[in-house]
Enzyme design. Structure first.
Site, PDB file in Angstrom:
ATOM      1  N   LYS A 140       0.813  -1.219   0.000  1.00  0.00           N
ATOM      2  CA  LYS A 140       0.000   0.000   0.000  1.00  0.00           C
ATOM      3  C   LYS A 140       0.848   1.271   0.000  1.00  0.00           C
ATOM      4  CE  LYS A 140      -3.900  -2.263   0.142  1.00  0.00           C
ATOM      5  NZ  LYS A 140      -4.835  -2.264  -1.009  1.00  0.00           N
ATOM      6  N   SER A 152      -2.936 -12.482   4.762  1.00  0.00           N
ATOM      7  CA  SER A 152      -3.315 -12.468   3.346  1.00  0.00           C
ATOM      8  C   SER A 152      -2.167 -12.963   2.469  1.00  0.00           C
ATOM      9  CB  SER A 152      -3.766 -11.075   2.916  1.00  0.00           C
ATOM     10  OG  SER A 152      -2.719 -10.139   3.034  1.00  0.00           O
TER      11      SER A 152
END
Length: 319
Positions: free
Chosen positions: A61, A285
């Site tokens: 991110k 994840s």
């Protein structure tokens, strides 16, 4: 579609500067790691992990955050010391935005569900961001509406970045992550496996790599308990960062060749194995993505192929 995009790449710019003048100059250009210890004997493909966990703030991110801010700056939509940035995020986008906002001089408000890790909240506050938590029971729609309400209250000096809708999200992966994967594998990459959060990483990478190789395969990963991309129902799950319960507006599903559902238990077990066998500490994840990559690599048609898998974040935030 591909002809309408600028897909030319300067491969000379794929190394970090020897001395950076800003933390933003150190975003991207992450390494690839061949996974040797967690792959099963049935896995016939080579699995290469793209270590986005080695970004300055330890997640993919960081790229998104830089793109959202700098592209808006180029368009003259925001300016330091004047604009208040606002975003809804599960944590890692907020951390990246907080880092860059601190460096550039922006005020930042982050809206996130209360059930996400305390570690992320502490980091956001350390960078000087303001944090607004929403009840976990309210769901994704409530969180996004909260962002809209706060933006309206602040007025014209507030800019809601909207990572799930903003085309600057896939743009940064089309221009950086995808080209890096092509360059690092000498163009021999055959498939990409990635979890779907906002959809920016998988969409941007696919746009670049499918243009380079029309037979390139893209595999999306989602939680089995919230398999919306597969046509299932939204549900609660513990794989932070993916499976938001909606199909993101910027996700180009036409580029996805296959969807793999992974359980929370499979994700956690693989993340533990990565730490204990590969020395790779990463998030849940990431475990989901690697589990899916090995599953795909075990198919006959992937024998001898190179599969790259995105490791989106470092594991310390999930302990």
């Amino acid at each position: 579609f591909f002809k309408a995009m600028n897909l030319e790449t300067n491969f000379d710019n794929l190394e970090h500067p020897k001395i950076a003048n800003s933390i933003t100059e150190l975003i991207g250009r992450t390494p690839l790691l061949k996974l040797c210890k967690v792959t099963t004997t049935e896995c016939k493909a080579t699995i290469l992990a793209k270590l986005e966990s080695m970004e300055p703030c330890c997640s993919v991110k960081d790229r998104l955050a830089l793109s959202l801010i700098e592209e808006a700056e180029k368009r003259g939509e925001i300016s330091p010391e004047k604009t208040t940035l606002l975003e809804v995020t599960s944590g890692n986008t907020g951390v990246g935005l907080a880092m860059i906002a601190a460096r550039k001089g922006y005020k930042l408000i982050i809206v996130m569900p209360e059930h996400y890790s305390m570690e992320r909240r502490i980091i956001l506050l350390a960078f000087g961001a303001k944090l607004v938590l929403t009840p976990s029971s309210k769901g994704a729609e409530f969180v996004f509406q909260m962002g809209e309400d706060i933006a309206q209250k602040i007025g014209k000096n507030a800019v809601y970045l909207r990572q799930f809708k903003n085309p600057d999200n896939p743009k940064v992966h089309r221009e950086t992550t995808g080209p890096e994967l092509w360059y690092q594998t000498d163009g021999k990459i055959d498939a990409l496996v990635a979890g779907v959060g906002t959809g920016g990483t998988i969409t941007g990478c696919a746009q670049y790599l499918k243009n380079r190789n029309p037979s390139f395969k893209v595999i999306a990963v989602e939680p089995s308990k919230s398999a919306v991309l597969s046509g299932g129902c939204r549900g609660a799950h513990k794989i932070q960062g993916i499976g938001s319960g909606l199909v993101p507006e910027i996700l180009d599903t036409s580029l996805i060749d296959e969807i793999v559902q992974v359980s929370c238990e499979e994700s956690v077990e693989m993340s533990r194995m990565l730490a204990r066998k590969e020395g790779l500490l990463c998030g849940i994840s990431s475990g989901a993505a690697v589990h899916a990559a090995i599953k795909i690599g075990s198919k006959e048609e992937y024998e001898g192929k190179i599969i790259c898998v995105i490791i989106p974040s470092f594991g310390e935030r999930y302990l």
